[in-house]
Design a protein around this motif. Structure first.
Motif, short mmCIF file in Angstrom:
data_model
loop_
_atom_site.label_atom_id
_atom_site.label_comp_id
_atom_site.label_asym_id
_atom_site.label_seq_id
_atom_site.Cartn_x
_atom_site.Cartn_y
_atom_site.Cartn_z
N PRO A 24 8.99 -103.92 25.36
CA PRO A 24 8.89 -104.91 24.28
C PRO A 24 7.45 -105.05 23.79
O PRO A 24 6.50 -104.87 24.56
N GLU A 25 7.30 -105.36 22.52
CA GLU A 25 5.99 -105.65 21.95
C GLU A 25 5.75 -107.15 22.02
O GLU A 25 6.64 -107.94 21.75
N LEU A 26 4.53 -107.53 22.36
CA LEU A 26 4.20 -108.94 22.54
C LEU A 26 2.84 -109.21 21.93
O LEU A 26 1.88 -108.48 22.18
N TRP A 27 2.74 -110.25 21.08
CA TRP A 27 1.45 -110.57 20.50
C TRP A 27 1.33 -112.06 20.18
O TRP A 27 2.32 -112.77 20.09
N SER A 28 0.10 -112.49 20.03
CA SER A 28 -0.21 -113.90 19.78
C SER A 28 0.28 -114.35 18.42
O SER A 28 0.30 -113.58 17.46
N GLY A 29 0.62 -115.64 18.31
CA GLY A 29 1.03 -116.21 17.04
C GLY A 29 -0.10 -116.91 16.30
O GLY A 29 0.15 -117.63 15.32
N TYR A 30 -1.34 -116.68 16.73
CA TYR A 30 -2.47 -117.42 16.17
C TYR A 30 -2.66 -117.16 14.67
O TYR A 30 -2.91 -118.10 13.91
N GLU A 31 -2.53 -115.91 14.25
CA GLU A 31 -2.71 -115.60 12.84
C GLU A 31 -1.63 -116.27 11.98
O GLU A 31 -1.91 -116.78 10.89
N ALA A 32 -0.41 -116.28 12.48
CA ALA A 32 0.68 -116.94 11.75
C ALA A 32 0.44 -118.44 11.70
O ALA A 32 0.72 -119.10 10.68
N TYR A 33 -0.08 -118.99 12.80
CA TYR A 33 -0.40 -120.42 12.83
C TYR A 33 -1.45 -120.76 11.77
O TYR A 33 -1.30 -121.75 11.04
#
Length: 280
Positions: A24-33
């Protein structure tokens, strides 16, 4: 007027499950926030700040020292209450649950803070209802975290092994039916821990309203598993200790407080050949 004691937190994290084989790919939601969030919400980066980078399994819970450093900017005190939301479990599948929020909620509870809730329906429901959003970054005045760690709320691989066959402990697998039966290749080995009951974490909300089913419906689901029997302990697990916290939250909501999360879950269990798994 905004309540000065409210700490509104965006815990969005992104996970993409491959259609075939692969990790699975996993990444932070900071940019979307930063692009869009509920007005006044601060951001908690579960992947970067609330996870132990030296953990043997992905998404291993942060050490106490790491946690205290990460939580201080959120300004949580004995006088505050926390509301957490996220953008949903997966980016490529519409599952109705707020498990990233539940993960942070469980982490706060584990570290000794109880005045915390998860926004039903999350950011998607907020947007569908046409409610306001904003861009940029919101912050709170930093404050020392007041809670003390409760070790009994999280269990280790060894504790799960010891629980096998114990009639006073209910193991709940929180993944999909296909994962439970061992029909997927997401984890090092397929299947579920022997004796586990199954409750898919994404099956507890109404597809039309996108909100949780009422307590009577939720209670019926967990009563069938024997998870609401007095004096029994419940251990929830999933792939990496995220979805499991959603089931744990709902069990707490229904009055079952004797719930622990297996943090390593199948990422850890299935990687150890000495740990049994069954399929079907």
């Amino acid at each position: 007027m905004v309540d000065p004691n409210l700490r509104l937190i965006d815990a969005s994290t992104f996970l993409k499950i491959p259609e075939g084989e692969g990790f699975p790919e996993l990444w932070s939601g900071y940019e979307a926030y930063k692009e869009e969030h509920i007005p006044g919400a601060a951001y908690a980066d579960l992947l970067k700040d609330f996870t132990n980078p030296e953990g043997k399994a992905p998404f291993k819970i942060a050490t106490r020292e790491q946690f205290l450093k990460a939580v201080e900017p959120l300004g949580i005190t004995d006088e505050t209450y926390v509301v957490i939301y996220d953008r949903g479990p997966l980016v490529n599948v519409d599952i109705l649950a707020s498990d990233w929020s539940a993960r942070l909620r469980w982490q706060l509870k584990y570290e000794g803070f109880d005045n915390v809730a998860v926004l039903d329906g999350g950011f998607r429901k907020w947007k569908l209802d046409g409610r306001p959003t904003e861009s940029g970054i919101s912050t709170y005045k930093p404050a020392p975290f007041p809670g003390k760690r409760r070790e009994h709320l999280i269990v280790s691989k060894e504790e799960v092994k010891a629980a096998l066959g114990d009639e006073n402990i209910v193991l709940i697998n929180s993944l999909s039916e296909a994962d439970f039966r061992g029909e997927t290749t997401t984890y090092p080995r397929p299947g579920h821990i022997p004796g586990s009951k199954h409750a898919f974490f994404g099956s507890h909300s109404d597809p039309e309203t996108r909100l949780l089913y009422d307590d009577a419906t939720l209670r019926a689901t967990f009563e069938k598993l024997g998870a609401l029997v007095p004096n029994k302990k419940v251990i929830t697990y999933c792939g990496g200790g995220i979805a499991a916290t959603w089931n744990a939250l709902l069990l707490n909501k229904l009055g079952q407080e004797n719930v622990a999360v297996y943090d390593g879950s199948l990422n850890e269990w299935a990687a150890d050949e000495s740990c049994p798994l069954v399929t079907g």
